[in-house]
Design a protein around this motif. Sequence first.
Motif, PDB file in Angstrom:
ATOM      1  N   ILE A  28       0.821  -1.209   0.000  1.00 18.40           N
ATOM      2  CA  ILE A  28       0.000   0.000   0.000  1.00 18.40           C
ATOM      3  C   ILE A  28       0.856   1.260   0.000  1.00 18.40           C
ATOM      4  O   ILE A  28       0.372   2.348  -0.297  1.00 18.40           O
ATOM      5  CB  ILE A  28      -0.971   0.018   1.200  1.00 18.40           C
ATOM      6  N   SER A  29       2.120   1.140   0.307  1.00 15.04           N
ATOM      7  CA  SER A  29       3.025   2.295   0.271  1.00 15.04           C
ATOM      8  C   SER A  29       3.359   2.717  -1.156  1.00 15.04           C
ATOM      9  O   SER A  29       3.987   3.766  -1.359  1.00 15.04           O
ATOM     10  CB  SER A  29       4.312   1.980   1.028  1.00 15.04           C
ATOM     11  N   SER A  30       2.962   1.916  -2.124  1.00 11.79           N
ATOM     12  CA  SER A  30       3.214   2.257  -3.516  1.00 11.79           C
ATOM     13  C   SER A  30       1.994   2.858  -4.192  1.00 11.79           C
ATOM     14  O   SER A  30       2.034   3.182  -5.388  1.00 11.79           O
ATOM     15  CB  SER A  30       3.665   1.014  -4.291  1.00 11.79           C
ATOM     16  N   CYS A  31       0.896   3.002  -3.421  1.00 14.83           N
ATOM     17  CA  CYS A  31      -0.357   3.508  -3.987  1.00 14.83           C
ATOM     18  C   CYS A  31      -1.002   4.506  -3.040  1.00 14.83           C
ATOM     19  O   CYS A  31      -0.875   4.382  -1.825  1.00 14.83           O
ATOM     20  CB  CYS A  31      -1.358   2.376  -4.194  1.00 14.83           C
ATOM     21  N   CYS A  95     -13.054   0.003  -1.155  1.00 17.91           N
ATOM     22  CA  CYS A  95     -11.704   0.540  -1.082  1.00 17.91           C
ATOM     23  C   CYS A  95     -11.082   0.457  -2.473  1.00 17.91           C
ATOM     24  O   CYS A  95     -11.460  -0.402  -3.280  1.00 17.91           O
ATOM     25  CB  CYS A  95     -10.854  -0.187  -0.052  1.00 17.91           C
ATOM     26  N   ALA A  96     -10.163   1.348  -2.734  1.00 18.30           N
ATOM     27  CA  ALA A  96      -9.562   1.440  -4.051  1.00 18.30           C
ATOM     28  C   ALA A  96      -8.122   1.911  -3.939  1.00 18.30           C
ATOM     29  O   ALA A  96      -7.752   2.568  -2.958  1.00 18.30           O
ATOM     30  CB  ALA A  96     -10.362   2.396  -4.931  1.00 18.30           C
ATOM     31  N   ALA A  97      -7.339   1.590  -4.953  1.00 18.87           N
ATOM     32  CA  ALA A  97      -5.935   1.984  -4.991  1.00 18.87           C
ATOM     33  C   ALA A  97      -5.654   2.742  -6.283  1.00 18.87           C
ATOM     34  O   ALA A  97      -6.115   2.350  -7.358  1.00 18.87           O
ATOM     35  CB  ALA A  97      -5.039   0.760  -4.892  1.00 18.87           C
ATOM     36  N   ASP A  98      -4.902   3.819  -6.137  1.00 16.24           N
ATOM     37  CA  ASP A  98      -4.485   4.634  -7.271  1.00 16.24           C
ATOM     38  C   ASP A  98      -2.966   4.526  -7.369  1.00 16.24           C
ATOM     39  O   ASP A  98      -2.250   5.116  -6.558  1.00 16.24           O
ATOM     40  CB  ASP A  98      -4.928   6.086  -7.048  1.00 16.24           C
ATOM     41  N   SER A  99      -2.483   3.797  -8.354  1.00 16.00           N
ATOM     42  CA  SER A  99      -1.040   3.581  -8.487  1.00 16.00           C
ATOM     43  C   SER A  99      -0.396   4.575  -9.450  1.00 16.00           C
ATOM     44  O   SER A  99       0.830   4.534  -9.638  1.00 16.00           O
ATOM     45  CB  SER A  99      -0.770   2.153  -8.979  1.00 16.00           C
ATOM     46  N   GLN A 100      -1.201   5.481 -10.019  1.00 16.08           N
ATOM     47  CA  GLN A 100      -0.693   6.333 -11.089  1.00 16.08           C
ATOM     48  C   GLN A 100      -0.864   7.819 -10.810  1.00 16.08           C
ATOM     49  O   GLN A 100      -0.847   8.621 -11.727  1.00 16.08           O
ATOM     50  CB  GLN A 100      -1.422   5.976 -12.395  1.00 16.08           C
ATOM     51  N   SER A 101      -1.032   8.177  -9.541  1.00 13.63           N
ATOM     52  CA  SER A 101      -1.377   9.559  -9.218  1.00 13.63           C
ATOM     53  C   SER A 101      -0.244  10.542  -9.404  1.00 13.63           C
ATOM     54  O   SER A 101      -0.480  11.728  -9.492  1.00 13.63           O
ATOM     55  CB  SER A 101      -1.864   9.637  -7.769  1.00 13.63           C
ATOM     56  N   GLY A 102       0.973  10.094  -9.400  1.00 11.08           N
ATOM     57  CA  GLY A 102       2.083  11.019  -9.546  1.00 11.08           C
ATOM     58  C   GLY A 102       2.321  11.882  -8.335  1.00 11.08           C
ATOM     59  O   GLY A 102       2.961  12.935  -8.427  1.00 11.08           O
ATOM     60  N   GLY A 103       1.814  11.447  -7.174  1.00 13.75           N
ATOM     61  CA  GLY A 103       2.112  12.167  -5.946  1.00 13.75           C
ATOM     62  C   GLY A 103       1.034  13.104  -5.458  1.00 13.75           C
ATOM     63  O   GLY A 103       1.207  13.778  -4.442  1.00 13.75           O
ATOM     64  N   PHE A 104      -0.104  13.177  -6.167  1.00 14.34           N
ATOM     65  CA  PHE A 104      -1.187  14.042  -5.736  1.00 14.34           C
ATOM     66  C   PHE A 104      -2.431  13.206  -5.476  1.00 14.34           C
ATOM     67  O   PHE A 104      -2.860  12.449  -6.341  1.00 14.34           O
ATOM     68  CB  PHE A 104      -1.481  15.099  -6.799  1.00 14.34           C
ATOM     69  N   ASN A 113      -7.353   2.638 -10.110  1.00 15.55           N
ATOM     70  CA  ASN A 113      -7.278   1.524 -11.044  1.00 15.55           C
ATOM     71  C   ASN A 113      -7.409   0.144 -10.413  1.00 15.55           C
ATOM     72  O   ASN A 113      -7.409  -0.864 -11.125  1.00 15.55           O
ATOM     73  CB  ASN A 113      -5.998   1.608 -11.890  1.00 15.55           C
ATOM     74  N   TYR A 114      -7.506   0.092  -9.096  1.00 18.85           N
ATOM     75  CA  TYR A 114      -7.751  -1.192  -8.428  1.00 18.85           C
ATOM     76  C   TYR A 114      -8.898  -1.009  -7.439  1.00 18.85           C
ATOM     77  O   TYR A 114      -8.928  -0.021  -6.698  1.00 18.85           O
ATOM     78  CB  TYR A 114      -6.506  -1.684  -7.691  1.00 18.85           C
ATOM     79  N   TRP A 115      -9.797  -2.007  -7.383  1.00 18.26           N
ATOM     80  CA  TRP A 115     -10.979  -1.904  -6.533  1.00 18.26           C
ATOM     81  C   TRP A 115     -11.213  -3.194  -5.771  1.00 18.26           C
ATOM     82  O   TRP A 115     -10.989  -4.290  -6.303  1.00 18.26           O
ATOM     83  CB  TRP A 115     -12.210  -1.601  -7.382  1.00 18.26           C
ATOM     84  N   GLY A 116     -11.698  -3.049  -4.542  1.00 17.07           N
ATOM     85  CA  GLY A 116     -12.152  -4.182  -3.784  1.00 17.07           C
ATOM     86  C   GLY A 116     -13.603  -4.473  -4.093  1.00 17.07           C
ATOM     87  O   GLY A 116     -14.255  -3.765  -4.865  1.00 17.07           O
TER      88      GLY A 116
END
Length: 125
Positions: A28-31, A95-104, A113-116
């Motif tokens: 989760i530290s990558s998203c 819950c969802a994960a955004d791996s492409q936000s670029g820091g914002f 781009n990922y969903w539970g």
Amino acid sequence: VQLQAFGGGLVQPGGSLRLSCAASGRTISSCDMGWFRQAPGKEREFVAAISRSGGSTHFADSVKGRFTIFRDTTKNTVYLQMNSLKPEDTAVYYCAADSQSGGFLRFVAANYNYWGQGTLVTVSS
């Protein structure tokens, strides 16, 4: 990354509930991680998000001051602590994960781009 949300249930108005989102396949530290909800007949809406560093959080106005988002990197899990629940909080929470936000941090569902699978929260007496 695979996400599994759980912890939903029936709670009385004014009560509390904690949702968990366990991640696998990626840390989760990558998203940036977010919670969204969808009530019957309504569109999915943003609830809360936490940055990949854990140093930044953001909440929808409707839950600000009542909900908290935090994470445990040792368990690769993100939590949504919900206090002072209201009937209008009734919804399926995702819950969802955004791996492409670029820091914002982003607050639009389409950016994640990922969903539970969702967990149902019902607030009712």
